[in-house]
Design a protein around this motif. Sequence first.
Motif, PDB file in Angstrom:
ATOM      1  N   GLY A 138       0.835  -1.198   0.000  1.00  0.00           N
ATOM      2  CA  GLY A 138       0.000   0.000   0.000  1.00  0.00           C
ATOM      3  C   GLY A 138       0.868   1.245   0.000  1.00  0.00           C
ATOM      4  O   GLY A 138       2.092   1.186  -0.146  1.00  0.00           O
ATOM      5  N   VAL A 139       0.241   2.390   0.199  1.00  0.00           N
ATOM      6  CA  VAL A 139       0.969   3.644   0.098  1.00  0.00           C
ATOM      7  C   VAL A 139       2.046   3.770   1.178  1.00  0.00           C
ATOM      8  O   VAL A 139       3.109   4.368   0.943  1.00  0.00           O
ATOM      9  N   ILE A 140       1.829   3.168   2.354  1.00  0.00           N
ATOM     10  CA  ILE A 140       2.839   3.242   3.415  1.00  0.00           C
ATOM     11  C   ILE A 140       4.069   2.418   3.042  1.00  0.00           C
ATOM     12  O   ILE A 140       5.212   2.902   3.109  1.00  0.00           O
ATOM     13  N   GLY A 141       3.873   1.166   2.643  1.00  0.00           N
ATOM     14  CA  GLY A 141       5.011   0.347   2.231  1.00  0.00           C
ATOM     15  C   GLY A 141       5.745   0.940   1.054  1.00  0.00           C
ATOM     16  O   GLY A 141       6.987   0.923   0.996  1.00  0.00           O
ATOM     17  N   LEU A 142       5.006   1.474   0.082  1.00  0.00           N
ATOM     18  CA  LEU A 142       5.630   2.058  -1.102  1.00  0.00           C
ATOM     19  C   LEU A 142       6.417   3.318  -0.763  1.00  0.00           C
ATOM     20  O   LEU A 142       7.486   3.565  -1.326  1.00  0.00           O
ATOM     21  N   SER A 143       5.908   4.121   0.147  1.00  0.00           N
ATOM     22  CA  SER A 143       6.635   5.317   0.564  1.00  0.00           C
ATOM     23  C   SER A 143       7.942   4.950   1.269  1.00  0.00           C
ATOM     24  O   SER A 143       8.986   5.571   1.042  1.00  0.00           O
ATOM     25  N   ILE A 144       7.879   3.922   2.109  1.00  0.00           N
ATOM     26  CA  ILE A 144       9.101   3.463   2.789  1.00  0.00           C
ATOM     27  C   ILE A 144      10.107   2.948   1.765  1.00  0.00           C
ATOM     28  O   ILE A 144      11.307   3.250   1.835  1.00  0.00           O
ATOM     29  N   VAL A 156       9.986  -5.218   7.535  1.00  0.00           N
ATOM     30  CA  VAL A 156       9.026  -4.183   7.928  1.00  0.00           C
ATOM     31  C   VAL A 156       7.631  -4.657   7.560  1.00  0.00           C
ATOM     32  O   VAL A 156       7.357  -4.953   6.399  1.00  0.00           O
ATOM     33  N   VAL A 157       6.758  -4.747   8.533  1.00  0.00           N
ATOM     34  CA  VAL A 157       5.372  -5.112   8.266  1.00  0.00           C
ATOM     35  C   VAL A 157       4.573  -3.827   8.101  1.00  0.00           C
ATOM     36  O   VAL A 157       4.432  -3.038   9.035  1.00  0.00           O
ATOM     37  N   ALA A 158       4.079  -3.620   6.880  1.00  0.00           N
ATOM     38  CA  ALA A 158       3.294  -2.427   6.548  1.00  0.00           C
ATOM     39  C   ALA A 158       2.044  -2.860   5.793  1.00  0.00           C
ATOM     40  O   ALA A 158       1.729  -2.329   4.726  1.00  0.00           O
ATOM     41  N   GLY A 159       1.341  -3.816   6.369  1.00  0.00           N
ATOM     42  CA  GLY A 159       0.219  -4.436   5.686  1.00  0.00           C
ATOM     43  C   GLY A 159      -1.133  -3.853   6.021  1.00  0.00           C
ATOM     44  O   GLY A 159      -2.159  -4.514   5.792  1.00  0.00           O
ATOM     45  N   GLY A 160      -1.178  -2.647   6.593  1.00  0.00           N
ATOM     46  CA  GLY A 160      -2.453  -2.028   6.903  1.00  0.00           C
ATOM     47  C   GLY A 160      -3.288  -2.895   7.832  1.00  0.00           C
ATOM     48  O   GLY A 160      -2.779  -3.473   8.802  1.00  0.00           O
ATOM     49  N   GLY A 173       7.439   7.382   5.450  1.00  0.00           N
ATOM     50  CA  GLY A 173       8.551   6.898   4.635  1.00  0.00           C
ATOM     51  C   GLY A 173       9.882   7.450   5.082  1.00  0.00           C
ATOM     52  O   GLY A 173      10.874   6.719   5.205  1.00  0.00           O
ATOM     53  N   VAL A 174       9.910   8.745   5.361  1.00  0.00           N
ATOM     54  CA  VAL A 174      11.168   9.389   5.788  1.00  0.00           C
ATOM     55  C   VAL A 174      11.640   8.853   7.132  1.00  0.00           C
ATOM     56  O   VAL A 174      12.807   8.478   7.300  1.00  0.00           O
ATOM     57  N   LEU A 175      10.737   8.794   8.113  1.00  0.00           N
ATOM     58  CA  LEU A 175      11.133   8.367   9.454  1.00  0.00           C
ATOM     59  C   LEU A 175      11.531   6.893   9.492  1.00  0.00           C
ATOM     60  O   LEU A 175      12.522   6.526  10.135  1.00  0.00           O
TER      61      LEU A 175
END
Length: 379
Positions: free
Chosen positions: A10-16, A202-206, A342-344
């Motif tokens: 999703g957008v969080i994983g992609l931003s990271i 990193v688990v960013a699976g919403g 993503g930055v942090l």
Amino acid sequence: MKRIIIVGGGVIGLSIAFELMKKGCNVTLLEKGKLAGKASGAAAGMLGVHTETRGNPSMTSLAKESRDLFPALAEQLLNCSGIDIGLRQNGMIMPAMTGREQHLLQEEANSPQGMKEELRWLEERELRKMEPSLSRSFIGGLYIPRDGNLLAPRLSEALAISAATMGAVLHEGTEVNTLIMKGRSIIGVNTTRGPLYGDEVVVAGGAWSQHILRRVGIKLDAAPVKGECISVTPKEGFLNRTIVSDDVYLVPKADGTLTIGATEQVGSFSEDVAAESVSRLLAKACTIAPGIAAAAWGKAWAGTRPKTSSRLPFMGRVPDVEGLSLATGHYRNGILLAPITGVLMADLLSDKDCERRLGYEYTRQWDRNRGSTTSEVSR
């Protein structure tokens, strides 16, 4: 070169992934379905710092920082991917229909936070001038000039293309079955493509993050919340700014459509849209802007968002488990918080000291020994 596996496209994983590629990491992102195929693709794309974080100073600070990253990010993504994310920093309005609503909104405008964000009360005449399509029942409104919106699917697509162009490996249709543990360390993931090993996971699976973590004995205090939205195409210039009330929002998009949302149903992963929900959203929208009744029908859709009990996202390393971090629980603010997340997280995962920057309580909610009231992880 540090090898990082991101679970969730999703957008969080992609931003990271995008931010990690800037730091020269080796990144592999795994998505069970299609990239941004769930909540990220269904999002209305509002960038509502004030409307979405009211009463939560920590969240407001983080959201403001993230919102202010968007202009530079939009330019970077356009240059790298060729995609215009439709960023519109055209402000928001919260209209008032009663004297009590007027009083409360005027108080917000006059608060220290309101003055800092340049919030301004609009008298009825000024509101009519700015948004003539609004109902004549409104007696004024709170104007939030710095907020705006974007086209959420385009943001995710631009992040994906940009990260891949920089060398990230993005796998769609790849389900993570389990995390691979060695002692108290996570050293990789078992997937439908076979095992994959890395230095960090990193688990960013919403809303689906809890399913993965539960298999290694980690329980999140979070719940899925289904939201339904609809879109219509009104006449050109019908609304110029996002309009937000207590139970509905109207978001005019750069492509000429108007997004109307959203319902909330706790505990549901269903992507079905109920006819009653469509009827209710349209009825509420028409009380705000009656001309919507004449707009051309667009479509209806649903997405499921992850909501923690504190409404704070999980961002940081899992205590007592080496090599495992989380970035989930963003609820209604996944699009808004994507840049700063993503930055942090990229700072954290690339070994840069970011304890100070992650001092917004988002890491502290892990550690019950620090006296946080938002301890939301248990084993």
